[in-house]
Design an enzyme around this catalytic site. Sequence first.
Site, PDB file in Angstrom:
ATOM      1  N   GLU A 275      11.456 -17.185 -16.202  1.00 16.53           N
ATOM      2  CA  GLU A 275      11.144 -15.758 -16.149  1.00 16.53           C
ATOM      3  C   GLU A 275      10.177 -15.379 -17.279  1.00 16.53           C
ATOM      4  O   GLU A 275       9.277 -14.561 -17.086  1.00 16.53           O
ATOM      5  CB  GLU A 275      12.443 -14.939 -16.220  1.00 16.53           C
ATOM      6  CG  GLU A 275      12.261 -13.438 -16.321  1.00 16.53           C
ATOM      7  CD  GLU A 275      11.512 -12.789 -15.163  1.00 16.53           C
ATOM      8  OE1 GLU A 275      11.193 -13.473 -14.169  1.00 16.53           O
ATOM      9  OE2 GLU A 275      11.213 -11.586 -15.267  1.00 16.53           O
TER      10      GLU A 275
ATOM     11  N   LYS B 250       6.556 -13.631 -16.598  1.00 16.74           N
ATOM     12  CA  LYS B 250       6.156 -12.325 -17.152  1.00 16.74           C
ATOM     13  C   LYS B 250       4.824 -12.457 -17.872  1.00 16.74           C
ATOM     14  O   LYS B 250       3.944 -11.627 -17.716  1.00 16.74           O
ATOM     15  CB  LYS B 250       7.198 -11.787 -18.144  1.00 16.74           C
ATOM     16  CG  LYS B 250       8.437 -11.154 -17.609  1.00 16.74           C
ATOM     17  CD  LYS B 250       8.254  -9.815 -16.943  1.00 16.74           C
ATOM     18  CE  LYS B 250       8.010  -9.980 -15.462  1.00 16.74           C
ATOM     19  NZ  LYS B 250       9.177 -10.235 -14.642  1.00 16.74           N
TER      20      LYS B 250
ATOM     21  N   GLU C 242       1.883 -12.857 -15.428  1.00 15.34           N
ATOM     22  CA  GLU C 242       1.623 -11.662 -14.625  1.00 15.34           C
ATOM     23  C   GLU C 242       0.803 -10.619 -15.354  1.00 15.34           C
ATOM     24  O   GLU C 242      -0.105 -10.037 -14.786  1.00 15.34           O
ATOM     25  CB  GLU C 242       2.950 -10.999 -14.235  1.00 15.34           C
ATOM     26  CG  GLU C 242       3.611 -11.587 -13.047  1.00 15.34           C
ATOM     27  CD  GLU C 242       4.852 -10.792 -12.688  1.00 15.34           C
ATOM     28  OE1 GLU C 242       4.858 -10.182 -11.619  1.00 15.34           O
ATOM     29  OE2 GLU C 242       5.808 -10.761 -13.480  1.00 15.34           O
TER      30      GLU C 242
ATOM     31  N   TRP D 257      -3.981  -1.958  -1.152  1.00 12.82           N
ATOM     32  CA  TRP D 257      -4.031  -3.277  -1.794  1.00 12.82           C
ATOM     33  C   TRP D 257      -4.499  -4.224  -0.702  1.00 12.82           C
ATOM     34  O   TRP D 257      -3.777  -4.459   0.261  1.00 12.82           O
ATOM     35  CB  TRP D 257      -2.654  -3.658  -2.305  1.00 12.82           C
ATOM     36  CG  TRP D 257      -2.603  -4.873  -3.172  1.00 12.82           C
ATOM     37  CD1 TRP D 257      -2.973  -4.958  -4.482  1.00 12.82           C
ATOM     38  CD2 TRP D 257      -2.124  -6.163  -2.816  1.00 12.82           C
ATOM     39  NE1 TRP D 257      -2.745  -6.228  -4.945  1.00 12.82           N
ATOM     40  CE2 TRP D 257      -2.232  -6.987  -3.946  1.00 12.82           C
ATOM     41  CE3 TRP D 257      -1.619  -6.712  -1.643  1.00 12.82           C
ATOM     42  CZ2 TRP D 257      -1.860  -8.324  -3.947  1.00 12.82           C
ATOM     43  CZ3 TRP D 257      -1.250  -8.038  -1.639  1.00 12.82           C
ATOM     44  CH2 TRP D 257      -1.367  -8.832  -2.775  1.00 12.82           C
TER      45      TRP D 257
ATOM     46  N   HIS E 117       9.517 -36.603 -19.631  1.00 10.84           N
ATOM     47  CA  HIS E 117       9.151 -37.280 -18.380  1.00 10.84           C
ATOM     48  C   HIS E 117       7.756 -36.880 -17.907  1.00 10.84           C
ATOM     49  O   HIS E 117       7.416 -37.104 -16.747  1.00 10.84           O
ATOM     50  CB  HIS E 117      10.191 -36.968 -17.298  1.00 10.84           C
ATOM     51  CG  HIS E 117      11.567 -37.463 -17.643  1.00 10.84           C
ATOM     52  ND1 HIS E 117      11.855 -38.806 -17.743  1.00 10.84           N
ATOM     53  CD2 HIS E 117      12.711 -36.807 -17.954  1.00 10.84           C
ATOM     54  CE1 HIS E 117      13.135 -38.954 -18.081  1.00 10.84           C
ATOM     55  NE2 HIS E 117      13.671 -37.750 -18.229  1.00 10.84           N
TER      56      HIS E 117
ATOM     57  N   ARG F  99       1.930   0.638  -6.109  1.00 13.87           N
ATOM     58  CA  ARG F  99       2.138  -0.223  -4.954  1.00 13.87           C
ATOM     59  C   ARG F  99       0.839  -0.863  -4.473  1.00 13.87           C
ATOM     60  O   ARG F  99       0.867  -1.769  -3.650  1.00 13.87           O
ATOM     61  CB  ARG F  99       2.750   0.581  -3.824  1.00 13.87           C
ATOM     62  CG  ARG F  99       4.036   1.269  -4.218  1.00 13.87           C
ATOM     63  CD  ARG F  99       4.479   2.151  -3.117  1.00 13.87           C
ATOM     64  NE  ARG F  99       4.845   1.344  -1.972  1.00 13.87           N
ATOM     65  CZ  ARG F  99       6.090   0.950  -1.719  1.00 13.87           C
ATOM     66  NH1 ARG F  99       7.047   1.300  -2.511  1.00 13.87           N
ATOM     67  NH2 ARG F  99       6.352   0.215  -0.663  1.00 13.87           N
TER      68      ARG F  99
ATOM     69  N   LYS G 205       3.298  -3.970  -6.396  1.00 14.63           N
ATOM     70  CA  LYS G 205       4.722  -3.920  -6.699  1.00 14.63           C
ATOM     71  C   LYS G 205       5.588  -4.563  -5.619  1.00 14.63           C
ATOM     72  O   LYS G 205       6.437  -5.371  -5.918  1.00 14.63           O
ATOM     73  CB  LYS G 205       5.132  -2.466  -6.921  1.00 14.63           C
ATOM     74  CG  LYS G 205       6.586  -2.279  -7.335  1.00 14.63           C
ATOM     75  CD  LYS G 205       6.886  -2.940  -8.663  1.00 14.63           C
ATOM     76  CE  LYS G 205       8.326  -2.802  -9.101  1.00 14.63           C
ATOM     77  NZ  LYS G 205       8.646  -3.784 -10.135  1.00 14.63           N
TER      78      LYS G 205
ATOM     79  N   CYS H 199       0.862  -1.180   0.000  1.00 16.06           N
ATOM     80  CA  CYS H 199       0.000   0.000   0.000  1.00 16.06           C
ATOM     81  C   CYS H 199       0.897   1.228   0.000  1.00 16.06           C
ATOM     82  O   CYS H 199       2.096   1.115   0.217  1.00 16.06           O
ATOM     83  CB  CYS H 199      -0.875   0.015   1.236  1.00 16.06           C
ATOM     84  SG  CYS H 199      -1.791  -1.512   1.478  1.00 16.06           S
TER      85      CYS H 199
ATOM     86  N   ASN I 152       0.176   0.902   6.656  1.00 14.93           N
ATOM     87  CA  ASN I 152       0.663  -0.204   5.813  1.00 14.93           C
ATOM     88  C   ASN I 152       1.164  -1.296   6.742  1.00 14.93           C
ATOM     89  O   ASN I 152       1.767  -0.983   7.764  1.00 14.93           O
ATOM     90  CB  ASN I 152       1.865   0.241   4.971  1.00 14.93           C
ATOM     91  CG  ASN I 152       1.452   1.151   3.834  1.00 14.93           C
ATOM     92  OD1 ASN I 152       0.282   1.329   3.572  1.00 14.93           O
ATOM     93  ND2 ASN I 152       2.448   1.729   3.181  1.00 14.93           N
ATOM     94  N   GLY I 153       0.983  -2.541   6.354  1.00 11.96           N
ATOM     95  CA  GLY I 153       1.487  -3.636   7.187  1.00 11.96           C
ATOM     96  C   GLY I 153       0.343  -4.483   7.715  1.00 11.96           C
ATOM     97  O   GLY I 153      -0.793  -4.374   7.244  1.00 11.96           O
TER      98      GLY I 153
END
Length: 600
Positions: free
Chosen positions: A479, A483, A486, A74, A502, A27, A595, A2, A98-99
Amino acid sequence: MCGIVAYTGPRDAVPILTEGLARLEYRGYDSAGIAVIGRSGDLRVRKAEGRVAEMAAGLPARFKGGAGVGHTRWATHGEPSDANAHPHVAGTVAVVHNGIIENADELRAKLVADGIELTSETDSEVLPHLIARSGATELEDAVREALSQIVGTYGIAVVDTRHPGVLVVARNGSPVVLGIGEKEMFAASDVAALVRYTRQVVHLDDGELATLRPDGFRTSTLDARATSKEPSVIETEEAAYDAEGYTHFMRKEIHEQPAAVERALRGRLDARFHTAHLGGLDLDPREARAIRRVKILGCGSAYYAGQMGAQLIEELARIPADAEPASEFRYRNPVVEADTLYVAVSQSGETYDTLAAVQELRRKGGRVLGVVNAVGSAIARECDGGVYLHAGPEIAVASTKAYTSTAVVFALLALHLGRIHDLSPADGRRIAEGLRALPAQIEEILRQEDRIASLAGDLAKYRSMLFVGRVRGWPVAREGAQKLKEVSYVHAEAYPASELKHGPLALVSPELPTVAIVPDDELVDKNRSTLGEIRARQGRVVTIGHRATDEDAVVVPKNEPELDPILLTIPLQLLAYHAAVALGHDVDKPRNLAKSVTVD
Ligand code: F6R
């Protein structure tokens, strides 16, 4: 995760808060809100589900104030809704948080038993009530009292109409930065919200609290011992936080990679001894020789970059190295060895899982090196030594330039360790030259964007894709799949090419295209025969490699085999970006993601 912004000073706080929140939206972006103390001393609050712009659009012209707090959320506790949006209010007090407050259920039950009506499902709502109930005369003491009852993590900002012009902020596990202006003070969870107003900042440490008035600030610990802080100067240009004409930050950051790689290399290559120097490493040659193993920890893309880094270290320095998700490592009671070098990788420097892994390692006496982008961040400060990426701010949720810069920093570390171990001067020179060639070669790949975009548009029609790579190509494939998932929400699965037979070969059909990483190295023939097996089952194959074998090939410039994976990743970033654009998605703010993940 957040975002928090706060202001006190002579100006109207509202535009400063809303502009700051818009810059922090990357964020977290499911709801937003602000609270300001009006000129007549009343508390004005506006909060709503949705984006900052929607919240700000509904503000009446008379909604103004001299001090205030703002938040972009968020959701963690409670779904996105107007009621769950911050600020949370109790009487004269408004708080943004936040948290995670771990004992929120217990605190909520106590407040309810005392007849207090709670209006949200959030853990954060307990904070304004605890502050409002304190009998302390100073707001700072009331906040301190409230925080002493909290178990968990927080970055908070508080205003109280009984103390007009005063802001109190505090930090424990969630960043808070103070911004020093001319007769005005700012605070935020990220410098991105401050750059427009000031360059002078102070980073709070965990367990610290600050009281801000327009003419200055004072800091102290939670048990009221004064602390002394030296302001630092934000070096990054304000423009780095803007999209600068690009439609999306993700595309801007993909295109910034040649410059980001230049910065990661600047001043670090030694042409005399064909090695690399990394200032923050804090490891003399004798200590470096004594390292028997390297263990790299990170989450998501930082973990995949770490896997690439582990391969580079094994190949160049011949030190056994592996990467593991920090999120797993921290929960499995790991064996910590004195002759292992632990490396924590993080773009934001705030990812809670990675931070917790570092803290566990340090507690057990492990030596931890940070490979971090955000200067002064929690992970950077927690490590024994570190190397900064200097990639500049990464705003898009999907990591691109930080991923590439991380891989480059690992190549430098591998070169440094290699030249202390058995890498010859000739091989050192070969790798250093390869590294110097990367920026121009990345430019060359970026020039193929139109072709990759049209391929992406075509591939976006499929519901699922397979990404395969062997050895050096394996982290690249992982990766690439990450991407695509996401930002385009197309299902993608990465597999080592060697493992296809396999199991997953059963999935191959005309409906499942494969993106294959095929560098021209000693394994190229093995890779080609795997692709033959896929084609024999009518699976479409797109190759990312060094040879134009068919029309679905993306050809990248050849570097040294050890460094090729860095270049092979770039087309996959463009592929994911353009697939998402073709599907009409909000590329910079993908659903369900934020983020930096600063919670457990
Ligand atoms: C990928 C992505 C995430 C992050 C991960 C770690 O595009 O954005 O997988 O890489 O959450 O974040 P940092 O590097 O900030 O620790």
